[in-house]
Design a protein around this motif. Structure first.
Motif, PDB file in Angstrom:
ATOM      1  N   SER A 130      -2.737   7.224   3.130  1.00  0.00           N
ATOM      2  CA  SER A 130      -2.600   5.946   3.815  1.00  0.00           C
ATOM      3  C   SER A 130      -3.958   5.556   4.384  1.00  0.00           C
ATOM      4  O   SER A 130      -4.728   6.440   4.817  1.00  0.00           O
ATOM      5  CB  SER A 130      -1.563   6.088   4.937  1.00  0.00           C
ATOM      6  N   TYR A 176       1.761  -1.941   4.822  1.00  0.00           N
ATOM      7  CA  TYR A 176       2.198  -1.818   6.220  1.00  0.00           C
ATOM      8  C   TYR A 176       1.750  -3.032   7.025  1.00  0.00           C
ATOM      9  O   TYR A 176       0.902  -3.804   6.567  1.00  0.00           O
ATOM     10  CB  TYR A 176       1.765  -0.489   6.832  1.00  0.00           C
ATOM     11  N   SER A 177       2.349  -3.215   8.185  1.00  0.00           N
ATOM     12  CA  SER A 177       2.170  -4.434   8.992  1.00  0.00           C
ATOM     13  C   SER A 177       2.305  -5.696   8.125  1.00  0.00           C
ATOM     14  O   SER A 177       1.508  -6.626   8.238  1.00  0.00           O
ATOM     15  CB  SER A 177       0.831  -4.436   9.736  1.00  0.00           C
ATOM     16  N   PRO A 178       3.336  -5.733   7.267  1.00  0.00           N
ATOM     17  CA  PRO A 178       3.456  -6.854   6.321  1.00  0.00           C
ATOM     18  C   PRO A 178       3.778  -8.176   7.017  1.00  0.00           C
ATOM     19  O   PRO A 178       3.571  -9.241   6.446  1.00  0.00           O
ATOM     20  CB  PRO A 178       4.622  -6.431   5.412  1.00  0.00           C
ATOM     21  N   LEU A 179       4.299  -8.078   8.262  1.00  0.00           N
ATOM     22  CA  LEU A 179       4.624  -9.308   9.013  1.00  0.00           C
ATOM     23  C   LEU A 179       3.467  -9.705   9.927  1.00  0.00           C
ATOM     24  O   LEU A 179       3.634 -10.562  10.807  1.00  0.00           O
ATOM     25  CB  LEU A 179       5.899  -9.089   9.847  1.00  0.00           C
ATOM     26  N   GLY A 184      10.085   0.196   8.487  1.00  0.00           N
ATOM     27  CA  GLY A 184       9.050   0.902   9.246  1.00  0.00           C
ATOM     28  C   GLY A 184       9.568   1.139  10.652  1.00  0.00           C
ATOM     29  O   GLY A 184      10.225   0.272  11.223  1.00  0.00           O
ATOM     30  N   VAL A 185       9.286   2.303  11.222  1.00  0.00           N
ATOM     31  CA  VAL A 185       9.876   2.607  12.534  1.00  0.00           C
ATOM     32  C   VAL A 185       8.819   2.884  13.610  1.00  0.00           C
ATOM     33  O   VAL A 185       9.121   3.491  14.639  1.00  0.00           O
ATOM     34  CB  VAL A 185      10.897   3.770  12.449  1.00  0.00           C
ATOM     35  N   TYR A 186       7.615   2.407  13.399  1.00  0.00           N
ATOM     36  CA  TYR A 186       6.564   2.556  14.417  1.00  0.00           C
ATOM     37  C   TYR A 186       7.002   1.868  15.704  1.00  0.00           C
ATOM     38  O   TYR A 186       7.531   0.747  15.666  1.00  0.00           O
ATOM     39  CB  TYR A 186       5.266   1.926  13.889  1.00  0.00           C
ATOM     40  N   CYS A 210      -4.167  -3.773  12.504  1.00  0.00           N
ATOM     41  CA  CYS A 210      -4.137  -2.341  12.809  1.00  0.00           C
ATOM     42  C   CYS A 210      -5.555  -1.808  12.655  1.00  0.00           C
ATOM     43  O   CYS A 210      -6.514  -2.561  12.790  1.00  0.00           O
ATOM     44  CB  CYS A 210      -3.132  -1.660  11.883  1.00  0.00           C
ATOM     45  N   GLU A 217      17.693 -10.086   8.730  1.00  0.00           N
ATOM     46  CA  GLU A 217      16.866 -11.212   8.232  1.00  0.00           C
ATOM     47  C   GLU A 217      15.810 -10.720   7.232  1.00  0.00           C
ATOM     48  O   GLU A 217      15.612 -11.331   6.172  1.00  0.00           O
ATOM     49  CB  GLU A 217      16.176 -11.880   9.431  1.00  0.00           C
ATOM     50  N   ARG A 261      17.116  -9.190  13.182  1.00  0.00           N
ATOM     51  CA  ARG A 261      15.882  -9.284  12.387  1.00  0.00           C
ATOM     52  C   ARG A 261      15.853  -8.245  11.262  1.00  0.00           C
ATOM     53  O   ARG A 261      15.297  -8.497  10.193  1.00  0.00           O
ATOM     54  CB  ARG A 261      14.654  -9.159  13.297  1.00  0.00           C
ATOM     55  N   ILE A 319       7.325  -2.422   4.022  1.00  0.00           N
ATOM     56  CA  ILE A 319       8.112  -1.726   5.050  1.00  0.00           C
ATOM     57  C   ILE A 319       8.053  -2.453   6.402  1.00  0.00           C
ATOM     58  O   ILE A 319       7.492  -1.932   7.370  1.00  0.00           O
ATOM     59  CB  ILE A 319       7.631  -0.262   5.193  1.00  0.00           C
ATOM     60  N   GLN A 334      -0.618   3.785   1.266  1.00  0.00           N
ATOM     61  CA  GLN A 334      -0.029   2.813   2.202  1.00  0.00           C
ATOM     62  C   GLN A 334      -1.161   2.189   3.016  1.00  0.00           C
ATOM     63  O   GLN A 334      -1.875   2.886   3.734  1.00  0.00           O
ATOM     64  CB  GLN A 334       0.963   3.538   3.118  1.00  0.00           C
ATOM     65  N   ASN A 391      15.577  -4.744  15.954  1.00  0.00           N
ATOM     66  CA  ASN A 391      16.574  -5.742  16.336  1.00  0.00           C
ATOM     67  C   ASN A 391      17.527  -5.969  15.152  1.00  0.00           C
ATOM     68  O   ASN A 391      17.080  -6.355  14.073  1.00  0.00           O
ATOM     69  CB  ASN A 391      15.834  -7.036  16.698  1.00  0.00           C
ATOM     70  N   HIS A 423      -2.116  10.329   7.011  1.00  0.00           N
ATOM     71  CA  HIS A 423      -2.039   9.061   7.748  1.00  0.00           C
ATOM     72  C   HIS A 423      -3.344   8.266   7.690  1.00  0.00           C
ATOM     73  O   HIS A 423      -3.336   7.039   7.643  1.00  0.00           O
ATOM     74  CB  HIS A 423      -1.681   9.360   9.215  1.00  0.00           C
TER      75      HIS A 423
HETATM   76  N1  NAP Z   1       0.031   4.053   7.802  1.00  0.00           N
HETATM   77  C1  NAP Z   1      -0.392   3.395   8.848  1.00  0.00           C
HETATM   78  O1  NAP Z   1      -1.506   3.596   9.349  1.00  0.00           O
HETATM   79  C2  NAP Z   1       0.498   2.361   9.455  1.00  0.00           C
HETATM   80  C3  NAP Z   1      -0.009   1.475  10.414  1.00  0.00           C
HETATM   81  C4  NAP Z   1       0.852   0.510  10.936  1.00  0.00           C
HETATM   82  C5  NAP Z   1       2.180   0.446  10.497  1.00  0.00           C
HETATM   83  N2  NAP Z   1       2.648   1.336   9.588  1.00  0.00           N
HETATM   84  C6  NAP Z   1       4.065   1.308   9.118  1.00  0.00           C
HETATM   85  O2  NAP Z   1       4.397  -0.023   8.720  1.00  0.00           O
HETATM   86  C7  NAP Z   1       5.512  -0.481   9.483  1.00  0.00           C
HETATM   87  C8  NAP Z   1       5.424  -1.978   9.710  1.00  0.00           C
HETATM   88  O3  NAP Z   1       4.216  -2.345  10.339  1.00  0.00           O
HETATM   89  P1  NAP Z   1       4.117  -2.788  11.892  1.00  0.00           P
HETATM   90  O4  NAP Z   1       5.200  -2.159  12.665  1.00  0.00           O
HETATM   91  O5  NAP Z   1       2.717  -2.495  12.299  1.00  0.00           O
HETATM   92  O6  NAP Z   1       4.237  -4.362  11.863  1.00  0.00           O
HETATM   93  P2  NAP Z   1       5.132  -5.497  11.158  1.00  0.00           P
HETATM   94  O7  NAP Z   1       6.233  -4.903  10.397  1.00  0.00           O
HETATM   95  O8  NAP Z   1       4.160  -6.398  10.493  1.00  0.00           O
HETATM   96  O9  NAP Z   1       5.665  -6.294  12.423  1.00  0.00           O
HETATM   97  C9  NAP Z   1       6.527  -5.735  13.363  1.00  0.00           C
HETATM   98  C10 NAP Z   1       6.671  -6.727  14.513  1.00  0.00           C
HETATM   99  O10 NAP Z   1       7.279  -7.928  14.033  1.00  0.00           O
HETATM  100  C11 NAP Z   1       8.485  -8.183  14.767  1.00  0.00           C
HETATM  101  N3  NAP Z   1       9.458  -8.705  13.802  1.00  0.00           N
HETATM  102  C12 NAP Z   1      10.128  -8.010  12.851  1.00  0.00           C
HETATM  103  N4  NAP Z   1      10.890  -8.824  12.125  1.00  0.00           N
HETATM  104  C13 NAP Z   1      10.711 -10.064  12.608  1.00  0.00           C
HETATM  105  C14 NAP Z   1      11.257 -11.317  12.279  1.00  0.00           C
HETATM  106  N5  NAP Z   1      12.114 -11.455  11.272  1.00  0.00           N
HETATM  107  N6  NAP Z   1      10.879 -12.401  13.023  1.00  0.00           N
HETATM  108  C15 NAP Z   1      10.007 -12.260  14.046  1.00  0.00           C
HETATM  109  N7  NAP Z   1       9.456 -11.089  14.410  1.00  0.00           N
HETATM  110  C16 NAP Z   1       9.809  -9.989  13.694  1.00  0.00           C
HETATM  111  C17 NAP Z   1       8.893  -6.842  15.344  1.00  0.00           C
HETATM  112  O11 NAP Z   1       9.604  -7.039  16.547  1.00  0.00           O
HETATM  113  P3  NAP Z   1      11.132  -6.485  16.713  1.00  0.00           P
HETATM  114  O12 NAP Z   1      11.091  -5.021  16.432  1.00  0.00           O
HETATM  115  O13 NAP Z   1      11.458  -6.818  18.110  1.00  0.00           O
HETATM  116  O14 NAP Z   1      11.961  -7.247  15.702  1.00  0.00           O
HETATM  117  C18 NAP Z   1       7.535  -6.221  15.622  1.00  0.00           C
HETATM  118  O15 NAP Z   1       6.996  -6.692  16.836  1.00  0.00           O
HETATM  119  C19 NAP Z   1       5.414   0.359  10.767  1.00  0.00           C
HETATM  120  O16 NAP Z   1       6.608   0.334  11.507  1.00  0.00           O
HETATM  121  C20 NAP Z   1       5.059   1.689  10.195  1.00  0.00           C
HETATM  122  O17 NAP Z   1       6.189   2.312   9.644  1.00  0.00           O
HETATM  123  C21 NAP Z   1       1.824   2.281   9.052  1.00  0.00           C
END
Ligand code: NAP
Length: 276
Positions: free
Chosen positions: A139, A190-193, A21-23, A269, A242, A239, A231, A161, A236, A110
């Protein structure tokens, strides 16, 4: 299961189960470097959106990777202000220009914008016949948004999504997942972490520790073992590497149940259950 594992979509194309994911990754060199690091680690799916303003960076990284376009799976999304039939067709053209690719693998709505989403879907049906788009999807669609779409259209979405991790794996999301399964719509998390907000939760970290894995790796593996696409975002390189280190262990059935039980109706979100 490995990083190349795919999920078969209802239009017979295949989508990698895992991707980047590249948000919030800045367009230009930051995005290109992040995607390049991901490609070196074996990632082949990239999830961008018009909203993220980094479609150019994703496209550039893929064009310059030295790999065949067919090796990749690129998703982008229609932003909320572009809903409506004509706007959707125009927004798709603009995304394609920014990506600089011959085709996109998946074009998603979206968010299920109230009062507009059905006109939008008519345009998505057109786009699904365009050779520049392999599959269309949605989504943030909850069960009633999906049911409305399925009842009133001839093309079903290939993917839904939604925000998904153990802390929101319950309530309406379970209804949505069930409806997706019944209609052969792939679920992508999405936001799986949980945006890195739960790595101090002992209930999560104790299970991760048992397997010698990080919290992030456990959450990614949890999603994959449920059969979801996932995703995680990182810009980084450490990460990024990882987060794909999830193919050398398996979460036991007991631990999957324990993780499912972390449900606390928490999301990080937006909340589509509030959209009629
Ligand atoms: N369709 C939608 O409405 C929607 C909404 C939200 C997201 N999304 C998609 O889903 C993707 C993922 O969701 P997200 O970006 O919201 O959140 P996420 O993947 O749950 O978490 C991302 C955050 O976790 C950190 N992180 C990543 N790997 C890590 C690790 N191994 N240890 C500790 N911290 C870590 C990242 O920081 P660093 O970058 O500094 O590592 C970032 O701050 C988005 O990028 C986007 O593509 C879609």
């Amino acid at each position: 299961m490995n990083i190349q594992s795919t999920i078969k979509l209802n239009n017979r194309t295949h989508m990698p189960a895992f991707g980047l994911g590249v948000y919030l990754i800045k367009n230009g060199s930051e995005c290109v470097h992040s995607c390049n690091a991901a490609i070196r680690n074996g990632y082949r799916l990239f999830d961008t959106a018009a909203l993220y303003e980094n479609e150019e960076g994703v496209g550039e990284s893929i064009r310059e990777s030295g790999l065949e376009r067919e090796e990749f799976f690129v998703t982008t999304k229609l932003w909320n202000t572009d809903h409506g039939y004509d706007n959707t067709l125009r927004a798709f053209d603009k995304s394609m220009e920014r990506l600089g690719l011959d085709y996109v693998d998946l074009y998603l709505v979206h968010y299920p914008v109230e009062g507009k989403r059905m006109d939008t879907w008519k345009a998505m049906e057109e786009i699904s016949k365009d050779e520049r788009c392999k599959a269309v999807g949605v989504s943030n669609y909850m069960s009633w948004h999906l049911q409305e779409l399925l009842d009133n259209s001839s093309v079903a979405p290939s993917v839904n999504q939604i925000e998904l991790h153990p802390y929101c794996y319950g309530g309406e999301r379970l209804n949505t997942i069930e409806l997706c399964r019944k209609n052969n719509i792939a679920v992508q998390c999405y936001s799986p972490l949980v945006r890195a907000t739960k790595f101090d939760d002992p209930n999560l970290m104790d299970v991760a520790g048992k397997y010698g894995k990080t919290g992030a790796q456990l959450l990614v593996r949890w999603a994959l073992q449920h059969g979801f696409s996932v995703i995680p975002k990182s810009n980084n390189p450490g990460r990024i590497s990882e987060n794909c280190g999830v193919y050398d262990f398996e979460i036991s059935a007991t631990d999957m149940t324990a993780l499912d039980a972390l449900y606390s109706d928490e999301i990080v979100c937006w909340d589509p259950t509030k959209t009629p």
